[in-house]
Design a protein around this motif. Structure first.
Motif: not given
Ligand code: 4FV
Length: 251
Positions: A47-63
């Protein structure tokens, strides 16, 4: 009005929406607010809703997927598709005219972001309007969503009782509000302005207009430039100018 709020933290809304005017509006049916947990629409086993950003970088992105599925669900259950508002610092800064405009909608879907934000494909396909409550970064879109709902709710017919009026208030005509006084007449040596005790409605109205103009001039001069001033307003401001001139001439 129907408001569907898409959030990862529905519990955050319990306080503001379970008391005072918003609570009364929900109980009276003038306002229907549904808190939709985006995580309930995640299809992966954790039940995850976020993931690492394509292209790298800090933080997570909501899918995109849980958000798309949540929006499609609330639209299936509603009589109208609704206007989807994404709360983000990149949006139009919320103002009273924009609040009035949104209050005309029968169905709002408010999307609350978190982390670095949402997958851009959500913005491209689903977001009708992006709104910011100010140029600063918050931990999530929940507080902005509460601000938006509170401001819009005040214009939904039947939400404000007679004791609370949306008529004469700050920004109702682009100016700041005049000062308010109530009992006691004298408080620790501080008196209520005589004109307000005079019962002379026209003088009271003129005094209040003058106060609104002076306060706006002092605190938010840019608003005065944008405000639609009446001939009477200009007469009042010219009078102020004369008074200032007399002071300057007096020195
Ligand atoms: C915000 C604002 C805001 C940005 C990153 C949520 C946060 C996190 N929303 N007005 N100011 N949002 O700071 O509306 O995803």
């Amino acid at each position: 009005m129907l408001i569907n709020i898409l959030t990862l933290f529905p519990a955050m809304f319990s306080g503001p929406f379970d008391d005072s005017i918003i609570k009364r509006a929900r109980l009276s049916g003038h306002l229907t607010i549904n808190l939709v947990n985006i995580r309930d629409f995640s299809t992966n086993k954790h039940h995850t809703v976020d993931d690492t950003p394509y292209g790298g970088g800090a933080g997570m992105v909501m899918g995109p997927e849980p958000i798309f599925r949540a929006v499609e669900q609330v639209r299936r259950q509603a009589s109208s598709p609704g206007r989807l508002i994404y709360m983000s610092p990149a949006g139009r800064v919320l103002t009273q005219p924009l609040v009035r405009q949104l209050a005309q909608e029968e169905h709002l879907i408010i999307l609350c972001g978190h982390y670095e934000g949402i997958d851009e494909r959500v913005r491209e396909v689903l977001v009708d309007e992006e709104i910011s409550i100010g140029d600063y970064v918050l931990t999530g879109g929940e507080l902005p969503a509460m601000v938006l709902v509170d401001a819009v709710a005040r214009f939904v017919p039947g939400v404000l009782g007679k004791q609370d009026s949306a008529q004469e208030e700050s920004f109702s005509d682009g100016l700041l509000e005049y000062p308010h006084y109530t009992r006691p007449r004298s408080f620790r040596g501080l008196e209520v302005p005589e004109v307000l005790l005079s019962g002379h409605h026209e003088n009271i109205r003129l005094w209040r207009r003058r106060q609104s103009l002076l306060r706006t001039l002092a605190a938010r001069p840019e608003l005065l430039k944008e405000a639609s001033l009446t001939a009477e307003d200009k007469k009042i401001l010219r009078r102020v100018l004369e008074e200032i001139q007399q002071v300057l001439d007096g020195t």
